[in-house]
Scaffold this motif. Structure first.
Motif, PDB file in Angstrom:
ATOM      1  N   ASP A  44       0.781  -1.238   0.000  1.00 40.15           N
ATOM      2  CA  ASP A  44       0.000   0.000   0.000  1.00 40.15           C
ATOM      3  C   ASP A  44       0.810   1.284   0.000  1.00 40.15           C
ATOM      4  OD1 ASP A  44      -2.432  -1.248  -0.167  1.00 40.15           O
ATOM      5  OD2 ASP A  44      -2.723  -1.381   1.996  1.00 40.15           O
ATOM      6  N   VAL A  45       2.121   1.177   0.181  1.00 41.93           N
ATOM      7  CA  VAL A  45       3.008   2.331  -0.012  1.00 41.93           C
ATOM      8  C   VAL A  45       4.176   1.837  -0.859  1.00 41.93           C
ATOM      9  CG1 VAL A  45       4.470   4.085   1.062  1.00 41.93           C
ATOM     10  CG2 VAL A  45       2.362   3.352   2.203  1.00 41.93           C
ATOM     11  N   VAL A  46       4.359   2.415  -2.032  1.00 40.39           N
ATOM     12  CA  VAL A  46       5.421   1.963  -2.920  1.00 40.39           C
ATOM     13  C   VAL A  46       6.246   3.145  -3.401  1.00 40.39           C
ATOM     14  CG1 VAL A  46       4.076  -0.029  -3.708  1.00 40.39           C
ATOM     15  CG2 VAL A  46       4.045   2.085  -5.043  1.00 40.39           C
ATOM     16  N   ARG A  47       7.487   2.859  -3.683  1.00 34.84           N
ATOM     17  CA  ARG A  47       8.400   3.854  -4.268  1.00 34.84           C
ATOM     18  C   ARG A  47       8.592   3.493  -5.729  1.00 34.84           C
ATOM     19  NH1 ARG A  47      13.958   3.047  -4.796  1.00 34.84           N
ATOM     20  NH2 ARG A  47      15.135   4.919  -5.395  1.00 34.84           N
ATOM     21  N   ILE A  48       8.353   4.455  -6.614  1.00 32.68           N
ATOM     22  CA  ILE A  48       8.529   4.245  -8.049  1.00 32.68           C
ATOM     23  C   ILE A  48       9.505   5.291  -8.563  1.00 32.68           C
ATOM     24  CG2 ILE A  48       7.380   4.237 -10.300  1.00 32.68           C
ATOM     25  CD1 ILE A  48       4.825   3.364  -8.919  1.00 32.68           C
ATOM     26  N   TRP A  49      10.518   4.841  -9.268  1.00 33.05           N
ATOM     27  CA  TRP A  49      11.472   5.785  -9.846  1.00 33.05           C
ATOM     28  C   TRP A  49      11.548   5.579 -11.348  1.00 33.05           C
ATOM     29  CZ3 TRP A  49      15.939   4.053 -12.315  1.00 33.05           C
ATOM     30  CH2 TRP A  49      16.292   2.710 -12.082  1.00 33.05           C
ATOM     31  N   ALA A  50      11.882   6.648 -12.033  1.00 31.96           N
ATOM     32  CA  ALA A  50      11.912   6.604 -13.493  1.00 31.96           C
ATOM     33  C   ALA A  50      12.910   7.619 -14.017  1.00 31.96           C
ATOM     34  CB  ALA A  50      10.525   6.896 -14.060  1.00 31.96           C
ATOM     35  N   VAL A  59       8.774   8.968  -6.887  1.00 32.42           N
ATOM     36  CA  VAL A  59       7.510   9.264  -6.218  1.00 32.42           C
ATOM     37  C   VAL A  59       7.172   8.146  -5.242  1.00 32.42           C
ATOM     38  CG1 VAL A  59       6.587  10.599  -8.157  1.00 32.42           C
ATOM     39  CG2 VAL A  59       6.076   8.154  -7.988  1.00 32.42           C
ATOM     40  N   TYR A  60       6.409   8.496  -4.228  1.00 40.29           N
ATOM     41  CA  TYR A  60       5.896   7.541  -3.260  1.00 40.29           C
ATOM     42  C   TYR A  60       4.383   7.500  -3.418  1.00 40.29           C
ATOM     43  CZ  TYR A  60      10.525   7.675  -1.186  1.00 40.29           C
ATOM     44  OH  TYR A  60      11.885   7.574  -0.992  1.00 40.29           O
ATOM     45  N   ALA A  61       3.861   6.363  -3.825  1.00 44.07           N
ATOM     46  CA  ALA A  61       2.430   6.219  -4.055  1.00 44.07           C
ATOM     47  C   ALA A  61       1.786   5.562  -2.844  1.00 44.07           C
ATOM     48  CB  ALA A  61       2.177   5.391  -5.308  1.00 44.07           C
ATOM     49  N   VAL A  62       0.676   6.139  -2.403  1.00 49.42           N
ATOM     50  CA  VAL A  62      -0.052   5.659  -1.218  1.00 49.42           C
ATOM     51  C   VAL A  62      -1.420   5.173  -1.675  1.00 49.42           C
ATOM     52  CG1 VAL A  62      -1.051   6.334   1.002  1.00 49.42           C
ATOM     53  CG2 VAL A  62       1.190   7.248   0.297  1.00 49.42           C
ATOM     54  N   PHE A  63      -1.749   3.915  -1.362  1.00 49.66           N
ATOM     55  CA  PHE A  63      -2.962   3.306  -1.908  1.00 49.66           C
ATOM     56  C   PHE A  63      -4.027   2.970  -0.868  1.00 49.66           C
ATOM     57  CE2 PHE A  63       0.490   1.646  -4.819  1.00 49.66           C
ATOM     58  CZ  PHE A  63       0.240   2.544  -5.841  1.00 49.66           C
ATOM     59  N   SER A  64      -3.680   2.848   0.388  1.00 48.23           N
ATOM     60  CA  SER A  64      -4.681   2.446   1.383  1.00 48.23           C
ATOM     61  C   SER A  64      -5.567   3.620   1.756  1.00 48.23           C
ATOM     62  CB  SER A  64      -4.003   1.912   2.649  1.00 48.23           C
ATOM     63  OG  SER A  64      -3.411   2.972   3.383  1.00 48.23           O
ATOM     64  N   ALA A  65      -6.813   3.321   2.147  1.00 46.33           N
ATOM     65  CA  ALA A  65      -7.737   4.375   2.598  1.00 46.33           C
ATOM     66  C   ALA A  65      -7.182   5.087   3.822  1.00 46.33           C
ATOM     67  CB  ALA A  65      -9.106   3.767   2.902  1.00 46.33           C
ATOM     68  N   GLU A  66      -6.526   4.338   4.692  1.00 46.78           N
ATOM     69  CA  GLU A  66      -5.972   4.925   5.916  1.00 46.78           C
ATOM     70  C   GLU A  66      -4.814   5.865   5.583  1.00 46.78           C
ATOM     71  OE1 GLU A  66      -8.272   1.397   6.504  1.00 46.78           O
ATOM     72  OE2 GLU A  66      -6.444   1.652   5.290  1.00 46.78           O
ATOM     73  N   GLY A  67      -3.991   5.470   4.602  1.00 42.61           N
ATOM     74  CA  GLY A  67      -2.913   6.354   4.171  1.00 42.61           C
ATOM     75  C   GLY A  67      -3.429   7.607   3.495  1.00 42.61           C
ATOM     76  N   VAL A  68      -4.441   7.445   2.662  1.00 41.94           N
ATOM     77  CA  VAL A  68      -5.070   8.593   2.001  1.00 41.94           C
ATOM     78  C   VAL A  68      -5.608   9.568   3.041  1.00 41.94           C
ATOM     79  CG1 VAL A  68      -6.998   9.314   0.543  1.00 41.94           C
ATOM     80  CG2 VAL A  68      -5.612   7.333  -0.110  1.00 41.94           C
ATOM     81  N   ILE A 336      -3.690  12.117  -7.516  1.00 42.09           N
ATOM     82  CA  ILE A 336      -3.651  13.374  -6.771  1.00 42.09           C
ATOM     83  C   ILE A 336      -2.263  13.509  -6.168  1.00 42.09           C
ATOM     84  CG2 ILE A 336      -4.591  14.644  -4.790  1.00 42.09           C
ATOM     85  CD1 ILE A 336      -7.199  13.052  -5.195  1.00 42.09           C
ATOM     86  N   GLY A 337      -1.620  14.646  -6.383  1.00 40.71           N
ATOM     87  CA  GLY A 337      -0.243  14.821  -5.937  1.00 40.71           C
ATOM     88  C   GLY A 337      -0.105  15.755  -4.752  1.00 40.71           C
ATOM     89  N   ARG A 338       0.879  15.467  -3.915  1.00 32.84           N
ATOM     90  CA  ARG A 338       1.280  16.325  -2.808  1.00 32.84           C
ATOM     91  C   ARG A 338       2.797  16.224  -2.650  1.00 32.84           C
ATOM     92  NH1 ARG A 338      -3.344  17.701  -3.359  1.00 32.84           N
ATOM     93  NH2 ARG A 338      -4.943  17.964  -1.749  1.00 32.84           N
ATOM     94  N   ARG A 339       3.368  17.103  -1.836  1.00 30.56           N
ATOM     95  CA  ARG A 339       4.788  17.005  -1.479  1.00 30.56           C
ATOM     96  C   ARG A 339       4.909  17.047   0.045  1.00 30.56           C
ATOM     97  NH1 ARG A 339       8.943  20.200  -5.013  1.00 30.56           N
ATOM     98  NH2 ARG A 339       8.529  18.379  -6.316  1.00 30.56           N
TER      99      ARG A 339
END
Length: 457
Positions: A44-50, A59-68, A336-339
């Motif tokens: 539910d939290v992943v690091r993706i680099w490109a 970027v760090y992507a957050v997928f769980s409802a609790e993380g959101v 949806i993005g944030r920093r």
């Protein structure tokens, strides 16, 4: 990007991708599919680099409802709209409610909030019905839903914003928005962006489109201010007149440039998002005749032959469930993005200070923990009251959430439900398109046609 240290490097899992390039090609080919696969494979939290060294994005992507919920609500002050996409949006569409921050945002929100009360928004129902009837008057036997709903919602929001000045504004927006939107997207993804002032073909084309858009908004605002404030109530009370009259002892009022910024953001956020929800709701109903018949039966039972109004929304619960399920499967804002200002722990993973954080409704809305083993299935029963109450608060968040939740969400729901009710009252929809491929831009974009056969009922 943040520098990783021994303290922050509790290594967040994620796809390895290609040597030196990471997930660059996967993200370009299928951004949403890449995020979905990352959640299924890494959590539910992943690091993706490109990208290659020196031009690498992380970027760090957050997928769980609790993380959101933590990012948007409980710890929202730590997650700001400081990423490159919001910077590009500000440059092109101004510093309105969608892009403003800190005291600018709070002042704007205080001035605008009284114009978006339920009572005020309900007063726009007649305009929505009129534009729906105008749209269907030109229908033949076949309709392409994405284009039709985009034109309809643009006319509806322009009518509500500008009153009688609809046609001039609509034409310029139709011509300018795609050019500016593509420009913002390209600059947001580019590892290095040339200054906007350089006379490149891309910069010149975008600048010309922006100038046309600004000019029509400035002209309408100037004419409205010269004519004086319009009525505060009734069908003639357009939103621009109310914005121009908005004032408080604490916050003053909007000047002409600020008014234009608000108008541009309302045009941007108020038509593409609702168009997506409507187009895919109709596409799904056209592919599911039983659900379409049930929704039509509810509409006919409530309305008979009359047009819908704001007071009918509560009497159309199944139609509302259909819309919410369409917004689950096809969220208009799929990313949806944030920093992150300071380092934060989410779902046991440590996200470093300065990291770009992405929330992905497309993935969270398909998360098996909240939506079962068949989350791709269209099932409006997911939004029955008991089911909604039992589910995590941020398992479904098409309007964002927390202190930056979309101010126009009641208007979007009102417009969508009323339009769907009127369309189902009068028409039957038969799908001519099995699947509609999509991609992510500023909003969710259909990459193909959504064609239906329509017949009077």
């Amino acid at each position: 990007m943040a520098t990783r240290t021994a303290e922050t490097d509790r290594t967040v899992p994620g796809p390895a991708g290609l040597p030196f390039l990471g997930s660059m090609f996967d993200m370009r080919r299928d951004t949403l599919g890449t995020f979905l696969a990352a959640q299924r494979e890494h959590g539910d939290v992943v690091r993706i680099w490109a990208g290659p060294p020196g031009l690498r994005a992380e970027v760090y992507a957050v997928f769980s409802a609790e993380g959101v919920q933590k990012v948007l609500a409980t710890d929202s002050a730590n997650f700001r709209k400081d990423n490159v996409f919001y910077e590009e949006l500000r440059e092109s569409f101004g510093n309105g409610l969608l892009t403003a921050q800190d005291e600018d945002y709070l002042r704007q929100r205080r001035l605008v909030q009284p114009l978006f009360t339920r009572r005020r928004v309900d007063g726009y129902a007649a305009a929505v019905v009129a534009e729906t009837e105008r749209m269907t008057a030109g229908w033949g036997e076949e309709v392409e839903l994405v284009g039709e709903m985009t034109r309809f919602t643009l006319r509806a929001v322009a009518r509500i914003l500008f009153g009688t000045d609809v046609d001039a504004a609509v034409q310029v927006v139709e011509e300018s928005f795609p050019v500016i939107g593509d420009y913002v997207l390209r600059r947001g993804y580019a590892p290095v962006s040339l200054p906007r002032t350089w006379p490149t073909p891309d910069n010149r084309r975008a600048a010309a489109a922006t100038a046309r858009l600004y000019a029509v908004c400035d002209r309408i605002i100037e004419q409205r201010r010269a004519a004086g404030a319009g009525p505060a109530e009734g069908p003639e009370a357009d939103l621009l007149g109310l914005l121009a009259a908005a004032e408080s002892a604490e916050d003053g009022s909007f000047d002409a440039a600020e008014l234009r910024d608000q108008v541009l953001i309302f045009l941007l956020a108020g038509h593409e998002t609702t168009a997506t929800s409507l187009a895919f709701a109709l596409h799904l109903l056209a592919r599911h005749p039983e659900e379409q018949a049930r929704a039509r039966e509810e509409v006919r039972r409530v309305l008979g032959d009359r047009a819908p109004g704001a007071a009918d929304l509560e009497a159309l619960p199944y139609l509302t469930q259909v819309l919410k399920e369409a917004m689950r499967l096809y969220p208009a804002a799929p990313v949806i993005g944030r920093r992150a200002v300071a380092a934060a722990e989410i779902d046991g993973q440590l996200i470093p200070a300065g990291a770009d954080v992405l929330l992905v409704p497309w993935v969270t809305h398909r998360h098996p923990r909240y939506w079962g083993e068949d989350p791709e299935r269209f099932d409006p029963a997911r939004f029955e009251p008991a089911a909604e109450k039992a589910r995590a608060r941020y398992a479904w968040f098409p309007f964002g959430g927390g202190p930056r939740a979309c101010i126009g969400q009641h208007f979007s729901m009102l417009e969508s439900v009323l339009a769907l009710a009127l369309l189902l009252r009068d028409f039957d929809f038969e799908s001519l398109t099995e699947e509609v491929p999509v991609s992510t831009a500023i909003t969710l974009q259909a990459e193909g046609a959504a064609r239906v056969r329509v017949g009077r009922v």
